[in-house]
Scaffold this motif. Structure first.
Motif, PDB file in Angstrom:
ATOM      1  N   ASP A  18       0.806  -1.223   0.000  1.00 40.54           N
ATOM      2  CA  ASP A  18       0.000   0.000   0.000  1.00 40.54           C
ATOM      3  C   ASP A  18       0.839   1.273   0.000  1.00 40.54           C
ATOM      4  O   ASP A  18       0.306   2.378   0.104  1.00 40.54           O
ATOM      5  CB  ASP A  18      -0.968   0.014   1.188  1.00 40.54           C
ATOM      6  CG  ASP A  18      -0.259  -0.082   2.543  1.00 40.54           C
ATOM      7  OD1 ASP A  18       0.982   0.070   2.591  1.00 40.54           O
ATOM      8  OD2 ASP A  18      -0.951  -0.315   3.546  1.00 40.54           O
ATOM      9  N   ARG A  36      -5.390  13.183  -8.983  1.00 41.31           N
ATOM     10  CA  ARG A  36      -6.756  13.566  -9.333  1.00 41.31           C
ATOM     11  C   ARG A  36      -6.729  14.597 -10.458  1.00 41.31           C
ATOM     12  O   ARG A  36      -5.813  15.409 -10.569  1.00 41.31           O
ATOM     13  CB  ARG A  36      -7.481  14.167  -8.116  1.00 41.31           C
ATOM     14  CG  ARG A  36      -7.643  13.230  -6.947  1.00 41.31           C
ATOM     15  CD  ARG A  36      -8.622  12.099  -7.222  1.00 41.31           C
ATOM     16  NE  ARG A  36      -9.970  12.570  -7.449  1.00 41.31           N
ATOM     17  CZ  ARG A  36     -10.898  12.742  -6.505  1.00 41.31           C
ATOM     18  NH1 ARG A  36     -10.593  12.513  -5.237  1.00 41.31           N
ATOM     19  NH2 ARG A  36     -12.122  13.148  -6.809  1.00 41.31           N
ATOM     20  N   GLN A  60     -11.008   8.092 -11.042  1.00 43.18           N
ATOM     21  CA  GLN A  60     -10.927   8.417  -9.615  1.00 43.18           C
ATOM     22  C   GLN A  60     -10.187   7.334  -8.837  1.00 43.18           C
ATOM     23  O   GLN A  60      -9.463   7.634  -7.885  1.00 43.18           O
ATOM     24  CB  GLN A  60     -12.330   8.600  -9.035  1.00 43.18           C
ATOM     25  CG  GLN A  60     -13.010   9.899  -9.448  1.00 43.18           C
ATOM     26  CD  GLN A  60     -14.415  10.009  -8.882  1.00 43.18           C
ATOM     27  OE1 GLN A  60     -15.095   9.009  -8.667  1.00 43.18           O
ATOM     28  NE2 GLN A  60     -14.868  11.237  -8.656  1.00 43.18           N
ATOM     29  N   SER A  61     -10.348   6.091  -9.246  1.00 45.78           N
ATOM     30  CA  SER A  61      -9.733   4.982  -8.507  1.00 45.78           C
ATOM     31  C   SER A  61      -8.211   5.005  -8.592  1.00 45.78           C
ATOM     32  O   SER A  61      -7.532   4.446  -7.729  1.00 45.78           O
ATOM     33  CB  SER A  61     -10.250   3.647  -9.050  1.00 45.78           C
ATOM     34  OG  SER A  61      -9.812   3.426 -10.385  1.00 45.78           O
ATOM     35  N   GLU A  87      -6.538   6.304  -5.630  1.00 44.92           N
ATOM     36  CA  GLU A  87      -6.856   5.579  -4.404  1.00 44.92           C
ATOM     37  C   GLU A  87      -6.242   4.180  -4.359  1.00 44.92           C
ATOM     38  O   GLU A  87      -6.479   3.429  -3.422  1.00 44.92           O
ATOM     39  CB  GLU A  87      -8.381   5.475  -4.257  1.00 44.92           C
ATOM     40  CG  GLU A  87      -9.061   6.850  -4.186  1.00 44.92           C
ATOM     41  CD  GLU A  87     -10.575   6.770  -4.345  1.00 44.92           C
ATOM     42  OE1 GLU A  87     -11.076   5.636  -4.542  1.00 44.92           O
ATOM     43  OE2 GLU A  87     -11.237   7.812  -4.292  1.00 44.92           O
ATOM     44  N   ASP A 133      -0.792   4.605  -1.460  1.00 49.25           N
ATOM     45  CA  ASP A 133      -0.034   5.841  -1.229  1.00 49.25           C
ATOM     46  C   ASP A 133       1.142   5.825  -2.204  1.00 49.25           C
ATOM     47  O   ASP A 133       2.092   5.056  -2.022  1.00 49.25           O
ATOM     48  CB  ASP A 133       0.475   5.903   0.208  1.00 49.25           C
ATOM     49  CG  ASP A 133      -0.651   6.081   1.216  1.00 49.25           C
ATOM     50  OD1 ASP A 133      -1.670   6.692   0.840  1.00 49.25           O
ATOM     51  OD2 ASP A 133      -0.511   5.607   2.349  1.00 49.25           O
TER      52      ASP A 133
END
Length: 304
Positions: A56, A75, A96-97, A100, A103
């Motif tokens: 992550d 974004r 958008q994904s 996300e 990091d």
């Protein structure tokens, strides 16, 4: 073996500072990592692979003219507004994904001094954690689960783990090559590395097992990188640092057989695009029909 208990691997480093000269002129004004494979840039597949493996925190090592990599995972409110206004829900969710997925951080290498130098740039970010290195030129089929199994091997043993694949004798000089030793009572796909050589002459190669673009490394690799000297072309080789590490801890190799595409090569890039397109529910059936017509109309099977 390392002296501290093995930790879960949650960090990854993706070197992406290369110039992509094999794909000129397409890479003159865009990074090779942003070349599309079907409808996603190559580096997105690599990031998604890391995320599937439980990572992550991703650091992408970039260079000059690589700003589009950062833009891709950021974004874009103007684009999102446009898609929302026109009811393009699926496309909106897709863009958008990207921000996300994980990091995602970026740092510049500064000078193209080789893969080992690129990895060394990540030292402050990685700290004393084990981490994965994924080369952006190599795409792995999601079903192969190579990275997940390498991480499992690290957690079980505390060792660094390198992905290897059997290659033809004529190709071994393009890769790092290992001298393996079977692990007594271990899984057959895992072997101990006794030695590792960068791009050996086929007559001197210690085996036919070539190092591929996936590594799970303990933080001791950073000290090893500081000790190696630049080789041909003034580059710091990660292979040489792994050789130093072998004298201080067990280093394992995970042997896999399929599911890799070296998209740094034009033929593999085309093969990856075709394979991944065929697997898509929205494209596969129609694309398969097109390929059948193409092969039939041109008599390609008759020419073999």
């Amino acid at each position: 073996m390392t002296s501290t208990p093995p930790r879960a691997v949650t960090k990854a480093v993706i070197p992406a500072a290369g110039l992509g000269t094999r794909f000129l002129p397409a890479t003159k004004a865009q990074p090779k990592e942003m070349l599309p494979v079907v409808d996603k840039p190559a580096i997105q597949y690599v990031v998604e692979e890391a995320v599937r493996a439980g990572i992550d925190d991703i650091l992408i090592i970039t260079g000059r003219a690589k700003r589009s990599l950062e833009d891709h995972f950021d974004r874009n409110f103007e684009l999102e507004y446009y898609l929302a206004e026109r009811g393009k829900k699926e496309e909106l969710e897709a863009v958008q994904s990207l921000a996300e997925l994980a990091d995602i951080h970026f740092v510049r290498q500064g000078e193209p001094l080789g893969l080992g130098h690129a990895v060394s740039v990540a030292r402050k970010h990685v700290g004393d954690h084990p981490f994965a290195v994924l080369l952006g030129d190599d795409l792995m089929d999601a079903r192969s689960r190579v990275l997940e199994r390498m991480i499992d091997a690290h957690v079980a043993t505390g060792s660094s783990v390198v992905a290897v694949q059997q290659v033809a004798e004529s190709e071994i000089s393009s890769y790092g090559c290992i001298r393996p030793e079977p692990l007594e009572g271990g899984a057959p796909e895992l072997v101990k590395i006794l030695d590792i050589v960068e791009k050996p002459d086929p007559s001197d190669a210690p085996s036919d097992l070539a190092v591929m673009g996936r590594y799970v490394l303990t933080p001791e690799i950073f000290d090893a990188l500081e000790e190696v000297t630049a080789g041909v072309g003034g580059e710091i080789q990660l292979t040489d640092a792994i050789g130093v590490l072998i004298g201080r801890q067990d280093v394992l190799a995970y042997c896999f057989t399929e599911g890799r595409y070296d998209i740094g090569r034009k033929l593999d890039y085309l093969e990856a695009t075709v394979q991944l397109a065929l697997e898509r529910d929205d494209l596969g059936p129609a694309f398969r029909d097109f390929l059948v017509r193409l092969v039939t109309d041109r008599g390609l099977l008759d020419d073999r």
